[in-house]
Scaffold this motif. Structure first.
Motif, PDB file in Angstrom:
ATOM      1  N   GLY A  32       0.811  -1.207   0.000  1.00  0.00           N
ATOM      2  CA  GLY A  32       0.000   0.000   0.000  1.00  0.00           C
ATOM      3  C   GLY A  32       0.846   1.258   0.000  1.00  0.00           C
ATOM      4  O   GLY A  32       0.581   2.206  -0.748  1.00  0.00           O
ATOM      5  N   LYS A  35       2.462   1.666  -3.443  1.00  0.00           N
ATOM      6  CA  LYS A  35       1.504   2.095  -4.466  1.00  0.00           C
ATOM      7  C   LYS A  35       1.095   3.549  -4.290  1.00  0.00           C
ATOM      8  O   LYS A  35       0.998   4.306  -5.269  1.00  0.00           O
ATOM      9  CB  LYS A  35       0.260   1.201  -4.414  1.00  0.00           C
ATOM     10  CG  LYS A  35      -0.826   1.613  -5.394  1.00  0.00           C
ATOM     11  CD  LYS A  35      -2.055   0.728  -5.268  1.00  0.00           C
ATOM     12  CE  LYS A  35      -3.167   1.194  -6.204  1.00  0.00           C
ATOM     13  NZ  LYS A  35      -4.390   0.375  -6.068  1.00  0.00           N
ATOM     14  N   GLN A  36       0.885   3.973  -3.045  1.00  0.00           N
ATOM     15  CA  GLN A  36       0.332   5.300  -2.790  1.00  0.00           C
ATOM     16  C   GLN A  36       1.378   6.407  -2.827  1.00  0.00           C
ATOM     17  O   GLN A  36       1.059   7.565  -3.097  1.00  0.00           O
ATOM     18  CB  GLN A  36      -0.382   5.306  -1.447  1.00  0.00           C
ATOM     19  CG  GLN A  36      -1.600   4.392  -1.384  1.00  0.00           C
ATOM     20  CD  GLN A  36      -2.117   4.213   0.029  1.00  0.00           C
ATOM     21  OE1 GLN A  36      -2.041   5.120   0.862  1.00  0.00           O
ATOM     22  NE2 GLN A  36      -2.638   3.031   0.330  1.00  0.00           N
ATOM     23  N   ARG A 113       4.948  12.185  -0.523  1.00  0.00           N
ATOM     24  CA  ARG A 113       4.069  12.843  -1.487  1.00  0.00           C
ATOM     25  C   ARG A 113       4.447  14.320  -1.554  1.00  0.00           C
ATOM     26  O   ARG A 113       4.894  14.897  -0.560  1.00  0.00           O
ATOM     27  CB  ARG A 113       2.604  12.693  -1.087  1.00  0.00           C
ATOM     28  CG  ARG A 113       2.002  11.343  -1.479  1.00  0.00           C
ATOM     29  CD  ARG A 113       0.547  11.264  -1.086  1.00  0.00           C
ATOM     30  NE  ARG A 113      -0.085  10.049  -1.598  1.00  0.00           N
ATOM     31  CZ  ARG A 113      -1.283   9.636  -1.224  1.00  0.00           C
ATOM     32  NH1 ARG A 113      -1.973  10.320  -0.323  1.00  0.00           N
ATOM     33  NH2 ARG A 113      -1.802   8.531  -1.734  1.00  0.00           N
ATOM     34  N   LEU A 123       4.230  10.200   3.702  1.00  0.00           N
ATOM     35  CA  LEU A 123       2.927   9.598   3.442  1.00  0.00           C
ATOM     36  C   LEU A 123       2.301   9.100   4.749  1.00  0.00           C
ATOM     37  O   LEU A 123       2.957   8.435   5.548  1.00  0.00           O
ATOM     38  CB  LEU A 123       3.098   8.442   2.454  1.00  0.00           C
ATOM     39  CG  LEU A 123       1.853   7.622   2.094  1.00  0.00           C
ATOM     40  CD1 LEU A 123       0.812   8.483   1.391  1.00  0.00           C
ATOM     41  CD2 LEU A 123       2.235   6.434   1.217  1.00  0.00           C
ATOM     42  N   HIS A 124       1.028   9.427   4.935  1.00  0.00           N
ATOM     43  CA  HIS A 124       0.275   9.041   6.130  1.00  0.00           C
ATOM     44  C   HIS A 124       0.968   9.517   7.406  1.00  0.00           C
ATOM     45  O   HIS A 124       1.085   8.794   8.396  1.00  0.00           O
ATOM     46  CB  HIS A 124       0.029   7.527   6.169  1.00  0.00           C
ATOM     47  CG  HIS A 124      -0.871   7.044   5.086  1.00  0.00           C
ATOM     48  ND1 HIS A 124      -2.141   7.523   4.898  1.00  0.00           N
ATOM     49  CD2 HIS A 124      -0.663   6.121   4.107  1.00  0.00           C
ATOM     50  CE1 HIS A 124      -2.702   6.921   3.855  1.00  0.00           C
ATOM     51  NE2 HIS A 124      -1.817   6.073   3.354  1.00  0.00           N
ATOM     52  N   ASP A 294      -2.788  13.254   4.379  1.00  0.00           N
ATOM     53  CA  ASP A 294      -3.262  12.131   3.572  1.00  0.00           C
ATOM     54  C   ASP A 294      -4.485  11.506   4.225  1.00  0.00           C
ATOM     55  O   ASP A 294      -4.454  11.097   5.387  1.00  0.00           O
ATOM     56  CB  ASP A 294      -2.165  11.078   3.434  1.00  0.00           C
ATOM     57  CG  ASP A 294      -0.927  11.647   2.759  1.00  0.00           C
ATOM     58  OD1 ASP A 294      -1.065  12.235   1.668  1.00  0.00           O
ATOM     59  OD2 ASP A 294       0.171  11.514   3.332  1.00  0.00           O
ATOM     60  N   VAL A 297      -7.496   5.625   4.307  1.00  0.00           N
ATOM     61  CA  VAL A 297      -7.867   4.851   3.117  1.00  0.00           C
ATOM     62  C   VAL A 297      -8.851   3.765   3.517  1.00  0.00           C
ATOM     63  O   VAL A 297      -8.585   2.967   4.415  1.00  0.00           O
ATOM     64  CB  VAL A 297      -6.627   4.217   2.464  1.00  0.00           C
ATOM     65  CG1 VAL A 297      -7.029   3.348   1.271  1.00  0.00           C
ATOM     66  CG2 VAL A 297      -5.644   5.301   2.034  1.00  0.00           C
ATOM     67  N   ASP A 304      -4.883  -0.605  -1.494  1.00  0.00           N
ATOM     68  CA  ASP A 304      -5.771   0.392  -0.911  1.00  0.00           C
ATOM     69  C   ASP A 304      -6.621  -0.211   0.194  1.00  0.00           C
ATOM     70  O   ASP A 304      -7.746   0.224   0.452  1.00  0.00           O
ATOM     71  CB  ASP A 304      -6.695   0.990  -1.992  1.00  0.00           C
ATOM     72  CG  ASP A 304      -5.915   1.837  -2.982  1.00  0.00           C
ATOM     73  OD1 ASP A 304      -4.908   2.436  -2.570  1.00  0.00           O
ATOM     74  OD2 ASP A 304      -6.309   1.888  -4.150  1.00  0.00           O
TER      75      ASP A 304
END
Length: 481
Positions: A32, A35-36, A113, A123-124, A294, A297, A304
């Motif tokens: 995940g 990918k994100q 990101r 991210l996150h 973020d 999800v 995801d």
């Protein structure tokens, strides 16, 4: 928790990355994250600086790119921006508990990101940080938060062989779902439990001086409320404050140790001006898009699966001592906040059929966890600065463990939480000549931790877990057994 207080001190100058101490989250898988993320980089931290724009405070880290596994970067450096920081200009420190901190000279693997200004964010919030270390001379990546696999390896932590993990990421980016053959077992020495009932990082406390002066602290909430929770969570936030306000002190006095009140709402237009600033308002923010960035999800396609940050708590404090408490300096809190992430309704609602009480209890547990962070408590277990949760039933049961239980407890203080709460706000906690840790049969939630007249119980509801209030012939009164 090992009822650790959150003191907002700068990390020691060691080759570490972390401070992920106050985040309520659901893990995101390696696939995940891969990918994100738009950029995945192996970096070395070369510098940092605090940027103040008005009362908006952020910390910007300069990273040397040592290896790039995904994305493109112009040049050899990138800037990672983290909300909050220590501002000498304003005389305050704004702390988003759970935001990553990076020490110059340390190395890490970051899932990133881009921001609108050309910088990047993790991210996150912090789930995309893997600190780089060594095991038997070979480089490894280690999460500062507990792995899902940690629970089945009581004496070890789970790490990732650095070279194999980078190869797996490149294969995954290229569309090849390669086997995850990069996991390694690491000795869990960094989180060995000291045996103390709790620990405090000296030499200072972050506390709310108002409570020691018997003054009330009011909080307001964003009018949108929490999606997926009946009544948008207003009743649960009031319950959190009621539980904290009505917690007796360690000698069973009914004089409240804190005085919190939920009062009023504010509008969407004011969120950008308040959510990331050191202002005097104490607020609950929903659908946060500024600090966490973020969205949570919900279940979707491969990579995801449900996961991400549910909420983070934080506070703003003065950089100079404001008082003394139990022989230590206190850096008084200016304000506190709890930011609930966007798109989290799926977590609270759960599966079908929808259960109203389950949603309420999940939200109440997350809310009291983050409010306790804002009041000064740290994690009981489950991060780099605390023991493994499997090391102690009492620690694992704490509402302040790193990962939410979602077991229907709602807004509760368990044994270790209560010890930390008393230590921070009860002036009589150490007045007795002894101290018994959570888990001892004479520790009861209504009466206190030790001493005749404190360790007594009178009814079963004063005991934790499966313990009952029974006669103790040796002591001559009832204790929780």
């Amino acid at each position: 928790m090992t009822a650790r207080t959150c003191l907002l001190l700068t990390l020691a100058a060691t080759a570490t990355v972390g401070n992920l101490q106050a985040l309520t989250y659901v893990h995101v898988s390696d696939f995940g994250l891969t990918k994100q993320a738009e950029v995945i980089a192996r970096v070395e931290v070369v510098g940092s600086g605090v940027v103040t724009r008005g009362k908006l405070i952020s910390t910007e880290y300069t990273m040397l790119i040592r290896d790039l596994a995904k994305g493109t970067i112009d040049g050899s450096y990138l800037t990672v921006k983290v909300p909050g920081g220590y501002s000498e200009e304003l005389g305050v420190e704004l702390e988003f508990f759970g935001a990553p901190e990076f020490v110059p000279g340390s190395r890490a693997l970051l899932f990133l990101r881009p921001n609108d200004d050309g910088s990047f964010h993790v991210l996150h919030f912090a789930l995309g940080v893997f600190r780089e270390s060594k095991s038997e001379g070979a480089p490894v990546f280690v999460r500062s938060l507990p792995e899902p696999l940690d629970s089945v390896t009581p004496s070890f932590r789970v790490g990732r062989d650095a070279d194999r993990f980078m190869g797996w990421i490149r294969s995954t980016v290229a569309g090849d779902r390669a086997e995850a053959d990069y996991f390694v077992a690491l000795a869990d020495e960094s989180r060995a439990h000291t045996g103390a009932p709790f620990t405090v990082r000296e030499p200072a406390y972050i506390l709310w001086d108002e409570f020691h002066r018997n003054e009330r602290v009011t909080w307001s909430r964003h009018r949108s409320g929490q999606a997926g929770v009946p009544g948008k969570g207003k009743k649960e936030l009031k319950k959190v404050f009621k539980v904290l306000n009505n917690t007796p002190n360690s000698t069973n006095s009914r004089n409240g140790l804190v005085n919190l009140k939920l009062k009023g709402t504010f509008s969407t237009s004011k969120v950008p001006d308040r959510a990331n600033q050191c202002v005097e308002d104490n607020i609950f923010v929903f659908n946060d898009a500024l600090a966490i960035r973020d969205d949570f999800v919900c279940s979707g396609g491969p990579g995801d699966e449900i996961g991400g940050v549910l909420a983070t708590g934080g506070s703003c404090r003065f950089v100079n001592p404001t008082s003394q408490w139990k022989g230590s300096d206190v850096f008084g809190a200016v304000s506190g906040f709890v930011n609930f992430n966007a798109n989290t309704a799926c977590f609270y609602r759960g599966g079908s059929p929808f259960d109203r009480d389950t949603a309420r209890n999940k939200f109440a547990e997350v809310a009291i966890h983050e409010v306790l962070h804002a009041l000064g408590l740290r994690h009981a277990c489950g991060d780099d600065n605390s023991p493994k949760c499997s090391s102690s039933e009492v620690l694992d049961d704490a509402t302040m463990r790193a990962i939410t239980h979602a077991d229907g407890r709602g807004a509760q203080l368990r044994e270790d939480d209560l010890s930390g709460f008393w230590q921070l706000y009860d002036p009589d906690y150490f007045a007795a000549g002894c101290h018994l840790p959570p888990g001892h049969k004479r520790f009861c939630k209504k009466c206190g931790p030790c001493g005749e007249g404190q360790g007594k119980c009178t009814k079963n509801s004063q005991c934790f877990g499966d313990l009952k209030c029974r006669n103790d012939s040796a002591l001559g009164y009832k204790t929780c057994q």
